[in-house]
Design a protein around this motif. Sequence first.
Motif, short mmCIF file in Angstrom:
data_model
loop_
_atom_site.label_atom_id
_atom_site.label_comp_id
_atom_site.label_asym_id
_atom_site.label_seq_id
_atom_site.Cartn_x
_atom_site.Cartn_y
_atom_site.Cartn_z
N TYR A 1 6.81 10.49 6.20
CA TYR A 1 5.88 9.53 5.81
C TYR A 1 4.40 9.88 6.19
CZ TYR A 1 3.40 5.03 5.29
OH TYR A 1 2.77 4.04 5.03
N GLY B 1 0.57 -1.41 -0.06
CA GLY B 1 0.05 0.24 0.02
C GLY B 1 0.75 1.27 0.06
N ASP B 2 2.01 1.03 0.25
CA ASP B 2 2.87 2.56 0.18
C ASP B 2 3.56 2.50 -1.17
OD1 ASP B 2 2.75 2.73 2.98
OD2 ASP B 2 4.39 1.00 3.32
N HIS C 1 -5.11 8.54 -7.68
CA HIS C 1 -6.08 7.70 -8.52
C HIS C 1 -5.59 7.10 -9.41
CE1 HIS C 1 -9.83 9.70 -6.18
NE2 HIS C 1 -9.01 10.91 -6.69
N TYR D 1 2.70 3.45 -5.28
CA TYR D 1 2.05 3.94 -6.25
C TYR D 1 2.10 3.71 -7.76
CZ TYR D 1 0.04 5.74 -1.85
OH TYR D 1 -0.33 5.61 -0.62
N LYS E 1 1.82 10.42 3.16
CA LYS E 1 0.68 9.35 3.14
C LYS E 1 -0.70 9.98 3.13
CE LYS E 1 -0.26 4.82 2.93
NZ LYS E 1 0.16 4.00 1.83
N LYS E 2 -0.81 10.90 3.78
CA LYS E 2 -2.23 11.64 3.73
C LYS E 2 -2.61 11.97 2.69
CE LYS E 2 -4.59 15.06 6.72
NZ LYS E 2 -4.40 15.86 7.63
N TYR F 1 -1.38 11.37 -0.38
CA TYR F 1 -1.50 10.22 -1.30
C TYR F 1 -2.88 9.37 -1.24
CZ TYR F 1 2.42 9.93 -4.63
OH TYR F 1 3.28 10.25 -5.36
N GLN F 2 -3.44 9.34 0.19
CA GLN F 2 -4.54 8.76 0.32
C GLN F 2 -5.69 9.69 -0.09
OE1 GLN F 2 -3.96 7.91 4.57
NE2 GLN F 2 -3.73 5.71 4.09
N ALA F 3 -5.52 10.87 -0.05
CA ALA F 3 -6.68 11.98 -0.36
C ALA F 3 -6.75 12.07 -1.88
CB ALA F 3 -6.51 13.05 0.43
N THR F 4 -5.69 12.11 -2.61
CA THR F 4 -5.35 12.41 -4.00
C THR F 4 -5.39 11.58 -4.91
OG1 THR F 4 -3.23 12.96 -3.64
CG2 THR F 4 -4.84 14.86 -3.04
#
Length: 550
Positions: A366, A207-208, A378, A210, A370-371, A373-376
């Motif tokens: 991190y 999950g880290d 796709h 992309y 990470k925050k 990437y999780q929000a933006t």
Amino acid sequence: MTVQRMATELGHAIPPEGPHTVTVHTPTWDTGIALINADQAVMQKITSSYPRIIPFGHAQTLCLAVHQKLALPATYGCHIFTDPHVFSVTQEHAFSHHRKEPRLLPADMIFKVVDIAGVYLYCVGFPMAKTQGFIGVWQNFGTGVSTRLAEHLLTQVDTLVEVPFDLAGNPTATYLPETAAHQALRERIAGLLNYAPIAPQKAVAPGDIYLYPSGMAAIYGMHRAIMQVRKGPMIGLGAIFVSTYLLIYEVPDGFKHFGACDAQSGVMDKLDAYLQSEAEAGRKVSYIFVEFPSNPLLVSVDLKRLRSLADQYNIIVAIDITIGSFCNVDVLPVADVVVSSLTKSFSGYADVMGGSVILNPSSRSYPALKKVYQATFHNEYFAGDAEKMLANSADYLGRSTILNRNAAAITDLLQAHVGKVGSPVLKVLYPSVCDTAANYAAFMRPATAEFTPGYGCLLSIDFTTLAAARAFYDNLQVNKGPHLGAHRTLAFNYNSTLGTDPEEVQYQAGYGLRREQVRISPGLEEVSELIEVFEDALKFAVAALQEGET
């Protein structure tokens, strides 16, 4: 034994040629330059290409089909992207003061969003007469449609409908579905990152990781994410791949480049002084970007000192390990973010593109990254490309063993000519023989029963004269063109394609990007075959040198 002439024709790909191959053969010094300059005499012979240089094959056909369905002016070109941010990126790029005449104007541009079978695409129309003002968006940001995605959409292009949007904001996006291949790719990369580490560290989770449609798309995505965490100017260390350099050179917050990074450069002291002056002036540097080792100079920056300075001044460190590659080096003790073009040795067969960004869970940056990437983040990586990348990379370690071996063998052959009277070889550039070899060795993974790390799949040769370099290149019986890490050996007069501006040429030469240099990416051939081919080409370089001295 007579060396066989290269059978690949100008404009074709490394065999086996197919609809998704990413190489283009430029058999002579002049045709390599002509390709980059889009000389029509060469362009008309191209049947394959590196997709980020120009759209070709199915990607070009889709662009033409959409152009027709949108009824764009006949004098306009049309490129298609998967990234909804491309409209704002295009405006920043095309209207930038960095563009030269003929400069694009806002009235020149046409922006359209289309839906083909539920997939949104972002279309940019531009006057063909002003292509040079726009083409950098395709070449440097890496989010143009892939040939496989285009092939898939062409079967359903009759479903195309326009989608209304507000140019003032980012258009609505559908993004592409993820499949089991995406997850399997992330798991494979995570396994490589966690295998035989050089020091204890937190494991990278799938999950880290992309995935992106290209290496440049990964760098662009990484840059955009970092700027949301820490704004400010950025720093580039050493030789940086030309598209990366052009992307980050124009960042609005500013860019500082330290070109010379060899052992004699004192670059870390210079970097320390610069960071101190910035801190005293109240300015925060966003991040430092470095290739490890660099393309095409193969210099390995002192990462330990870099990490120390980054900690002192609270700066993010981003490292591109495309050349070193996952299996040879472990930069997680230093990097906050790791990027890599999967198109190169990870794929290995020059018929699919991809890129990756890895967030280091041990980094103090991190949580913030990470925050973001999780929000933006796709997915824009097409399932067909992910599936092909997964299949190609299954023998990654076995191929890497051969690539390391062949590059080392060619380096040894050429290194034996350095310093000899009458030799056309001035210097060999490879991590093991550069004066920064100790910096590379400090981050090599330990050998295991499964794999023994090496120094990578790329080297460069500095010749004493341009005539010797040209003679060597024109008579070297391997495939030529802009790619590396493939199954067959590739050569390219890379530095000669970087432009002709006298000041820029002088600046580049000052830190090692000499025009008398040839870049080599050994493939999977037998060592004896490669040695024979390179020894044969050296004879022509010797003759050219002798002729120049008479």
